[in-house]
Design a protein around this motif. Structure first.
Motif, PDB file in Angstrom:
ATOM      1  N   ALA A 135      32.944  33.339  40.334  1.00 20.47           N
ATOM      2  CA  ALA A 135      32.661  34.776  40.258  1.00 20.47           C
ATOM      3  C   ALA A 135      33.929  35.489  40.707  1.00 20.47           C
ATOM      4  CB  ALA A 135      31.494  35.142  41.161  1.00 20.47           C
ATOM      5  N   GLU A 136      34.320  36.520  39.992  1.00 22.34           N
ATOM      6  CA  GLU A 136      35.529  37.254  40.326  1.00 22.34           C
ATOM      7  C   GLU A 136      35.225  38.739  40.397  1.00 22.34           C
ATOM      8  OE1 GLU A 136      38.716  36.300  37.630  1.00 22.34           O
ATOM      9  OE2 GLU A 136      38.208  34.187  37.675  1.00 22.34           O
ATOM     10  N   PHE A 137      35.842  39.397  41.368  1.00 20.15           N
ATOM     11  CA  PHE A 137      35.656  40.825  41.550  1.00 20.15           C
ATOM     12  C   PHE A 137      37.008  41.484  41.751  1.00 20.15           C
ATOM     13  CE2 PHE A 137      31.934  38.650  43.213  1.00 20.15           C
ATOM     14  CZ  PHE A 137      30.918  39.278  42.520  1.00 20.15           C
ATOM     15  N   LEU A 138      37.232  42.592  41.081  1.00 15.80           N
ATOM     16  CA  LEU A 138      38.396  43.420  41.335  1.00 15.80           C
ATOM     17  C   LEU A 138      37.884  44.589  42.169  1.00 15.80           C
ATOM     18  CD1 LEU A 138      41.375  44.055  40.983  1.00 15.80           C
ATOM     19  CD2 LEU A 138      40.771  45.356  38.941  1.00 15.80           C
ATOM     20  N   LEU A 139      38.414  44.706  43.371  1.00 16.60           N
ATOM     21  CA  LEU A 139      37.967  45.752  44.295  1.00 16.60           C
ATOM     22  C   LEU A 139      39.004  46.842  44.434  1.00 16.60           C
ATOM     23  CD1 LEU A 139      36.642  43.544  47.244  1.00 16.60           C
ATOM     24  CD2 LEU A 139      35.393  44.339  45.210  1.00 16.60           C
ATOM     25  N   GLY A 140      38.529  48.068  44.509  1.00 19.04           N
ATOM     26  CA  GLY A 140      39.375  49.199  44.841  1.00 19.04           C
ATOM     27  C   GLY A 140      39.243  49.480  46.326  1.00 19.04           C
ATOM     28  N   ARG A 141      39.829  50.568  46.749  1.00 19.73           N
ATOM     29  CA  ARG A 141      39.746  50.955  48.171  1.00 19.73           C
ATOM     30  C   ARG A 141      38.289  51.027  48.615  1.00 19.73           C
ATOM     31  NH1 ARG A 141      44.520  52.132  50.535  1.00 19.73           N
ATOM     32  NH2 ARG A 141      46.176  52.837  49.145  1.00 19.73           N
ATOM     33  N   GLY A 142      38.048  50.617  49.841  1.00 21.99           N
ATOM     34  CA  GLY A 142      36.702  50.643  50.376  1.00 21.99           C
ATOM     35  C   GLY A 142      35.817  49.518  49.881  1.00 21.99           C
ATOM     36  N   GLY A 143      36.384  48.572  49.108  1.00 23.09           N
ATOM     37  CA  GLY A 143      35.610  47.430  48.650  1.00 23.09           C
ATOM     38  C   GLY A 143      34.703  47.717  47.482  1.00 23.09           C
ATOM     39  N   VAL A 144      35.031  48.769  46.694  1.00 22.81           N
ATOM     40  CA  VAL A 144      34.208  49.119  45.537  1.00 22.81           C
ATOM     41  C   VAL A 144      34.614  48.281  44.343  1.00 22.81           C
ATOM     42  CG1 VAL A 144      33.556  50.989  43.965  1.00 22.81           C
ATOM     43  CG2 VAL A 144      33.814  51.433  46.410  1.00 22.81           C
ATOM     44  N   VAL A 145      33.613  47.682  43.692  1.00 24.30           N
ATOM     45  CA  VAL A 145      33.843  46.842  42.511  1.00 24.30           C
ATOM     46  C   VAL A 145      34.236  47.736  41.345  1.00 24.30           C
ATOM     47  CG1 VAL A 145      32.784  45.238  40.869  1.00 24.30           C
ATOM     48  CG2 VAL A 145      32.187  45.120  43.294  1.00 24.30           C
TER      49      VAL A 145
END
Length: 128
Positions: A118-128
């Motif tokens: 499973a892969e996630f790209l997160l922005g600031r604050g841990g938002v997917v």
């Protein structure tokens, strides 16, 4: 299951070389690629991790930090780092609770129980 716009729940892992890390709380980069991989024994995961390493500098220029996580033991996670010459953060010991938190599938076979990739790209604050 996490969707675009969801916040990744706070998860703490032991890492091979940097002590414990809590994702996404300890992420300081603009973006983070968080990769859950099967384990040391799966060739496609090792190839994928080596490919991420080959692109690490380019991704860093874009503000992306890489984190890889598996159910492996410390010893096996160290082998993954060594065999693939990884310089990004590799965590180990992911649990069933971690799997449920990210909404990934679980598998079990002669390698034991593990989290399907499973892969996630997160922005600031841990938002997917």
């Amino acid at each position: 299951m996490l969707q675009q716009g969801s916040k990744l729940p706070s998860l703490t892992f032991k890492t091979v070389s940097n002590g414990p890390i809590t994702i996404p709380d300890d992420i300081t980069s603009i973006y983070a690629s968080v990769l859950f991989y099967r384990g040391h024994w799966w060739p496609p995961c090792n190839r994928q991790l080596a490919e991420w390493e080959s692109q690490k500098d380019r991704l860093s220029e874009l503000g992306v930090e890489i984190y890889a996580i598996s159910v492996d033991s410390l010893e096996n996670a160290q082998k993954v780092v060594s065999n693939n010459k990884l310089s990004f953060t590799v965590a180990y010991g992911a649990t069933e609770e971690d799997r449920l938190a990210i909404g990934a599938w679980r598998s079990s076979d002669d390698h034991g129980e593990y989290i399907q990739p499973a892969e996630f790209l997160l922005g600031r604050g841990g938002v997917v």
